[in-house]
Scaffold this active site. Structure first.
Site, PDB file in Angstrom:
ATOM      1  N   CYS A  94      -8.544 -52.787 -22.538  1.00  8.81           N
ATOM      2  CA  CYS A  94      -7.886 -51.867 -21.601  1.00  8.81           C
ATOM      3  C   CYS A  94      -8.896 -50.888 -21.004  1.00  8.81           C
ATOM      4  CB  CYS A  94      -6.774 -51.123 -22.334  1.00  8.81           C
ATOM      5  SG  CYS A  94      -5.871 -49.993 -21.286  1.00  8.81           S
TER       6      CYS A  94
ATOM      7  N   CYS B   6      -6.998 -52.337 -17.928  1.00  4.48           N
ATOM      8  CA  CYS B   6      -6.161 -51.350 -17.223  1.00  4.48           C
ATOM      9  C   CYS B   6      -6.964 -50.279 -16.475  1.00  4.48           C
ATOM     10  CB  CYS B   6      -5.237 -50.609 -18.193  1.00  4.48           C
ATOM     11  SG  CYS B   6      -4.879 -51.419 -19.745  1.00  4.48           S
TER      12      CYS B   6
ATOM     13  N   LYS C  49      -9.569 -51.455 -13.721  1.00  7.78           N
ATOM     14  CA  LYS C  49      -8.741 -52.094 -12.689  1.00  7.78           C
ATOM     15  C   LYS C  49      -8.056 -51.035 -11.816  1.00  7.78           C
ATOM     16  CE  LYS C  49      -4.611 -52.663 -13.622  1.00  7.78           C
ATOM     17  NZ  LYS C  49      -3.614 -53.392 -14.351  1.00  7.78           N
TER      18      LYS C  49
ATOM     19  N   TYR D 290       0.146 -61.059 -13.059  1.00  5.39           N
ATOM     20  CA  TYR D 290      -0.155 -59.717 -12.553  1.00  5.39           C
ATOM     21  C   TYR D 290      -1.661 -59.465 -12.392  1.00  5.39           C
ATOM     22  CZ  TYR D 290      -1.433 -57.508 -17.052  1.00  5.39           C
ATOM     23  OH  TYR D 290      -2.064 -57.148 -18.212  1.00  5.39           O
TER      24      TYR D 290
ATOM     25  N   GLU E 266      -3.251 -58.386  -8.836  1.00  5.36           N
ATOM     26  CA  GLU E 266      -3.941 -57.087  -8.725  1.00  5.36           C
ATOM     27  C   GLU E 266      -5.375 -57.272  -8.234  1.00  5.36           C
ATOM     28  OE1 GLU E 266      -1.575 -54.650 -12.230  1.00  5.36           O
ATOM     29  OE2 GLU E 266      -3.429 -55.654 -12.738  1.00  5.36           O
TER      30      GLU E 266
ATOM     31  N   ARG F 117       5.874 -64.871 -11.146  1.00  6.82           N
ATOM     32  CA  ARG F 117       7.047 -65.499 -11.754  1.00  6.82           C
ATOM     33  C   ARG F 117       7.408 -64.786 -13.045  1.00  6.82           C
ATOM     34  NH1 ARG F 117       7.776 -71.329 -13.005  1.00  6.82           N
ATOM     35  NH2 ARG F 117       5.772 -71.045 -14.002  1.00  6.82           N
TER      36      ARG F 117
ATOM     37  N   HIS G 131      14.753 -34.524  -2.479  1.00  8.60           N
ATOM     38  CA  HIS G 131      14.717 -34.908  -1.075  1.00  8.60           C
ATOM     39  C   HIS G 131      13.588 -34.204  -0.337  1.00  8.60           C
ATOM     40  CE1 HIS G 131      16.374 -36.525   2.586  1.00  8.60           C
ATOM     41  NE2 HIS G 131      16.220 -35.330   3.134  1.00  8.60           N
TER      42      HIS G 131
ATOM     43  N   GLU H 130      14.635 -40.864  -4.691  1.00  5.44           N
ATOM     44  CA  GLU H 130      16.042 -40.437  -4.631  1.00  5.44           C
ATOM     45  C   GLU H 130      16.978 -41.616  -4.358  1.00  5.44           C
ATOM     46  OE1 GLU H 130      17.199 -37.815  -1.337  1.00  5.44           O
ATOM     47  OE2 GLU H 130      15.470 -38.502  -0.210  1.00  5.44           O
TER      48      GLU H 130
END
Ligand SMILES: Cc1cc2nc3c(=O)[nH]c(=O)nc-3n(C[C@H](O)[C@H](O)[C@H](O)COP(=O)(O)OP(=O)(O)OC[C@H]3O[C@@H](n4cnc5c(N)ncnc54)[C@H](O)[C@@H]3O)c2cc1C
Length: 448
Positions: A43, A48, A51, A177, A181, A204, A434, A439
């Site tokens: 990682c 992670c 990346k 993924y 990425e 998938r 908002h 939201e």
């Protein structure tokens, strides 16, 4: 204690190993950890963290387009890969130092070198033997490539982070993924990028309508999807020629293999012990992470649970409680939020629509598809998608899925509500912030 050198010997200083060793040492136990490559594991070093830094770079490169609509003229003068790569490496080295300090401060003894099991209570590192009451295997996973002629020309995610040159034209093989990425990073920084997908689809396994929406948005950014796997890779004068199963071919200067990973069991010594693997090659464990050799435990990417850092960390914390604090509770693997840092992001928590239907839920589906306010004054055609899967009987929100900017940040908050068992009525009673994209999650009123 006892005849052993340590209460616990951990093999692998990645997400699971570092967390388990220092937390257990903090309980006053004598703990050692062995690491053969880099503190922090996949990682921190080749996963992670680097990346995400590269994703930020590729998103920054898009800023001039968006700024134009706001009357701000920015121009992208240059992209210097070597600067990005080296600044990333410096930052990772800083993190490696932090990991060493964390271990030292907890009193964990670090042994740098490859570790191998000798017997149920003995580990060998650099020709030295250490004994421990319990041994924890946390050696993670390793990239694997399709077995095709020319497979030696693949680089893996590990090498991607240290490339000498940034490619002009690249092929990423795989559609999960990591592949998506990496393709986003390459494409965003100006490389003509292809993804080769055996199934012809991207991502998938994610909620199908969310996946489809993401695929559409990702391809709109200029990535080309080749709906067939590679058959052969040949070296050419300037790069590689890749032939695909359907007979087509593509000339590229880099081929990245991102189609799979398998548990890292290399020279770990499990063969000589009674440590069983499951049919997919992962180490078999019970709910206490105990292997078929009772003094040896395994977790993280080595076992068949979601291959994510927060999962590895949670397994380490559960192991601490179960083995050293007398708290027998097992880890709840439901509702794990996760994100794909593609452009735009996809993030998700809870059941997909398909899983909910498979599990026999009678569901309502709420969807929203819109152009984010930030993009309305730009020529971007990017759209945002949100979806809630709700159990008709109990009104409970079973799953939340999103494609769009900041999806990971937004879904992390929604994950708390879903973990707490929030109903759609509670989502409806929650006031929005908002104006925001988030939201929409509390204003979707009509099932689709
Ligand atoms: C490109 C990429 C991107 C990723 N992105 C994300 C993300 O965005 N979010 C997320 O949650 N997860 C992500 N992951 C997954 C995440 O990195 C892993 O799930 C996580 O690192 C698993 O932790 P682990 O402790 O099981 O193994 P690792 O972190 O891999 O640690 C294992 C350690 O053991 C060491 N080791 C191996 N064998 C030995 C031995 N015999 N002796 C001594 N040491 C040994 C290795 O050198 C390594 O340091 C990504 C992975 C990759 C490859």
């Amino acid at each position: 204690m006892t005849q052993f050198d340590y209460d616990l010997f951990v093999i692998g200083a990645g997400s699971a190993g570092v967390r388990a060793s220092r937390m257990i040492a903090d309980e006053g136990k004598k703990v050692a950890i062995a690491e053969s490559r880099y503190l922090g594991g996949t990682c921190v070093n080749v996963g992670c963290v680097p990346k995400k830094l590269f994703v930020y770079a590729s998103e920054l490169a898009q800023t001039p387009h968006e700024a134009e609509g706001y009357g701000i003229e920015l121009s992208l003068k240059d992209f210097n890969w070597q600067t990005l790569r080296d600044n990333k490496t410096n930052e990772i080295q800083r993190l490696n130092g932090i990991y060493q300090r964390l271990l030292d401060n907890s009193g964990v003894e670090t042994h740098l070198g490859h570790a191998k099991l000798i017997d149920p209570h003995t580990v060998q590192v650099n020709d030295k033997h250490y004994t421990a009451d319990k041994i924890l295997l946390a050696t993670g996973s390793w990239p694997t490539h399709p077995d095709i002629p020319g497979k030696e020309f693949f680089i893996s995610s590990n090498e991607f982070f240290f490339m000498e040159q940034f490619p002009k034209k690249a092929l990423v093989v795989g559609s999960g993924y990591i592949s998506v990425e990496f393709a986003g990073i390459l494409n965003g920084l100006g490389c003509k990028t292809f993804i080769s997908s055996r199934s012809g689809k991207l991502l998938r396994g994610f909620d199908e309508s969310t996946r489809q929406f993401a695929e559409n948005e990702i391809l709109k950014k200029g990535i080309s999807l080749i709906k067939t796997p590679p058959k052969e890779i040949n070296k050419t004068q300037d790069g590689y020629s890749v032939t695909f199963n359907d007979g087509s071919s593509e000339e590229v200067d880099l081929v990245i293999g991102a189609a799979g990973r398998s548990p890292n069991l290399q020279n770990l010594g499990i063969e000589s012990l009674n440590i069983q693997l499951d049919d997919s090659g992962y180490i078999k464990v019970n709910e206490q992470y105990q292997t078929s050799t009772p003094s040896i435990f395994a977790m993280g990417d080595l076992i068949d649970t979601p291959q994510l850092t927060p999962v590895a960390l949670a397994e380490a914390m559960t192991f601490l409680k179960q083995q050293f604090k007398g708290e027998p509770k097992v880890l709840d693997y439901s509702n794990i939020p996760t994100a794909v840092f593609s452009q735009p992001n996809l993030a998700t928590v809870g059941l997909t629509e398909e899983e909910a239907l498979d599990q026999g839920f009678d569901i309502l589906r709420f969807e929203s598809d819109f152009k984010a306010l930030k993009l309305t004054m730009t020529d971007s055609t990017e759209r945002t998608y949100m979806k809630l899967v709700v159990d008709k009987d109990t009104d409970k929100v079973l799953g939340a899925h999103m494609v769009g900017e900041h999806a990971a940040e937004i879904i992390q908050g929604i994950a708390i509500a879903i973990k707490a068992g929030a109903t759609k009525a509670i989502f409806d009673e929650t006031l929005g912030i908002h104006p925001s994209s988030a939201e929409e999650f509390v204003t979707m009123r009509t099932p689709s």
